[in-house]
Scaffold this motif. Sequence first.
Motif, mmCIF file in Angstrom:
data_model
loop_
_atom_site.group_PDB
_atom_site.id
_atom_site.type_symbol
_atom_site.label_atom_id
_atom_site.label_comp_id
_atom_site.label_asym_id
_atom_site.label_seq_id
_atom_site.Cartn_x
_atom_site.Cartn_y
_atom_site.Cartn_z
ATOM 1 N N LYS A 39 4.908 -26.492 -31.159
ATOM 2 C CA LYS A 39 6.158 -27.183 -30.830
ATOM 3 C C LYS A 39 5.855 -28.378 -29.943
ATOM 4 O O LYS A 39 5.215 -28.248 -28.901
ATOM 5 N N ILE A 40 6.357 -29.540 -30.367
ATOM 6 C CA ILE A 40 6.037 -30.807 -29.723
ATOM 7 C C ILE A 40 7.255 -31.312 -28.971
ATOM 8 O O ILE A 40 8.364 -31.370 -29.517
ATOM 9 N N VAL A 70 2.969 -24.554 -38.811
ATOM 10 C CA VAL A 70 4.366 -24.979 -38.732
ATOM 11 C C VAL A 70 4.549 -25.867 -37.500
ATOM 12 O O VAL A 70 4.091 -25.525 -36.406
ATOM 13 N N LEU A 71 5.222 -26.997 -37.688
ATOM 14 C CA LEU A 71 5.557 -27.875 -36.566
ATOM 15 C C LEU A 71 7.046 -27.782 -36.265
ATOM 16 O O LEU A 71 7.873 -27.761 -37.174
ATOM 17 N N ALA A 72 7.374 -27.734 -34.986
ATOM 18 C CA ALA A 72 8.751 -27.855 -34.519
ATOM 19 C C ALA A 72 8.777 -28.944 -33.459
ATOM 20 O O ALA A 72 7.742 -29.290 -32.880
ATOM 21 N N ALA A 73 9.948 -29.504 -33.216
ATOM 22 C CA ALA A 73 10.092 -30.559 -32.208
ATOM 23 C C ALA A 73 11.274 -30.237 -31.312
ATOM 24 O O ALA A 73 12.269 -29.666 -31.760
ATOM 25 N N ASP A 74 11.153 -30.587 -30.043
ATOM 26 C CA ASP A 74 12.201 -30.308 -29.064
ATOM 27 C C ASP A 74 12.477 -31.577 -28.274
ATOM 28 O O ASP A 74 11.624 -32.060 -27.532
ATOM 29 N N ALA A 75 13.693 -32.124 -28.443
ATOM 30 C CA ALA A 75 14.053 -33.375 -27.767
ATOM 31 C C ALA A 75 14.724 -33.153 -26.421
ATOM 32 O O ALA A 75 14.931 -34.116 -25.674
ATOM 33 N N ASN A 76 15.099 -31.912 -26.101
ATOM 34 C CA ASN A 76 15.738 -31.613 -24.820
ATOM 35 C C ASN A 76 16.895 -32.566 -24.498
ATOM 36 O O ASN A 76 17.068 -32.998 -23.356
ATOM 37 N N GLY A 95 6.911 -33.017 -42.030
ATOM 38 C CA GLY A 95 7.073 -31.593 -42.316
ATOM 39 C C GLY A 95 7.538 -30.764 -41.147
ATOM 40 O O GLY A 95 7.243 -29.556 -41.076
ATOM 41 N N VAL A 96 8.270 -31.354 -40.214
ATOM 42 C CA VAL A 96 8.773 -30.605 -39.071
ATOM 43 C C VAL A 96 9.828 -29.598 -39.540
ATOM 44 O O VAL A 96 10.750 -29.951 -40.279
ATOM 45 N N VAL A 120 16.167 -32.228 -41.609
ATOM 46 C CA VAL A 120 15.502 -31.242 -40.758
ATOM 47 C C VAL A 120 16.567 -30.368 -40.111
ATOM 48 O O VAL A 120 17.529 -30.891 -39.535
ATOM 49 N N PRO A 121 16.464 -29.043 -40.180
ATOM 50 C CA PRO A 121 17.430 -28.184 -39.502
ATOM 51 C C PRO A 121 17.504 -28.501 -38.006
ATOM 52 O O PRO A 121 16.481 -28.749 -37.363
ATOM 53 N N VAL A 122 18.718 -28.487 -37.485
ATOM 54 C CA VAL A 122 18.954 -28.779 -36.072
ATOM 55 C C VAL A 122 19.273 -27.471 -35.343
ATOM 56 O O VAL A 122 20.116 -26.698 -35.793
#
Length: 264
Positions: A39-40, A70-76, A95-96, A120-122
């Motif tokens: 998770k980035i 698997v990659l995920a992203a977190d924008a906070n 591919g997030v 991309v699912p939110v």
Amino acid sequence: RGRPVRPPLPTHAPIGFGTPEEAAALATAAAEAGFGRVKIRVGGDQDRDRARVGAVRRAVDRVTGAGTVVLAADANGGWDVATARAAVRWLADHGVAWLEQPTPPGDLAAMAAVRTDSPVPVWADESVRDAASVHAVADAGAADGVHLKLEKAGTVDALAAAVGAARSRGLHVGLGQMDCGRLGCATTAHLAAGLAVEVAELWGCAHLAHDVTDGLILHRGAVLLPDGAGLGVRVGVDPAALTPVGTAPAHPLSPPDRARTFPT
């Protein structure tokens, strides 16, 4: 008959802000250590974030093969609607699997606007604390999933109610924790197993320079649950080393190193 063997709980390797080169180095170490999910942290300058996510994708693919990690992203909550709507396009290109809290938590309409046509699912993170806030997110059409925490829910009952609310509304469920050390991570691990959540974030102790607890084992990107009763951790505190409330510690703890290694 022996006790049933509890399967390990996969967790992810966290990658915070930094340069693309630093992100790639951490991602390579995580993939080599056996993590199947990374998770980035994003939500800052979009060009820099895009370069970092791309560097992570290339790094993990070199180690494990294309698309294996698997990659995920977190924008906070770091982006406005326009920035987030642009970001989901390039996040999808890399591919997030999901994006957490793209817009500020106080504005569900903004997050719903991002989700409307997002490839991309939110997921909601800072926007959810309990069952009522989960229902509010669902009513607004603001998320496909929720990232819940015991620290925010307050009690195990409240957390279980929030998980139940999410499932009743067709939302994906993840469970995480703050930088709470191995004791908190072990508690979250047991809740994740007991509540059978889809995604668990279980290694918050990676950010701690000092931890008074040991015994929790991370192996190949997963937390091993104990066979017997209890959390499977030991707390060792030397009373002589404790600092009375209201006084400054004689030797302040140093911040954790920027570089990080992952147990294999």
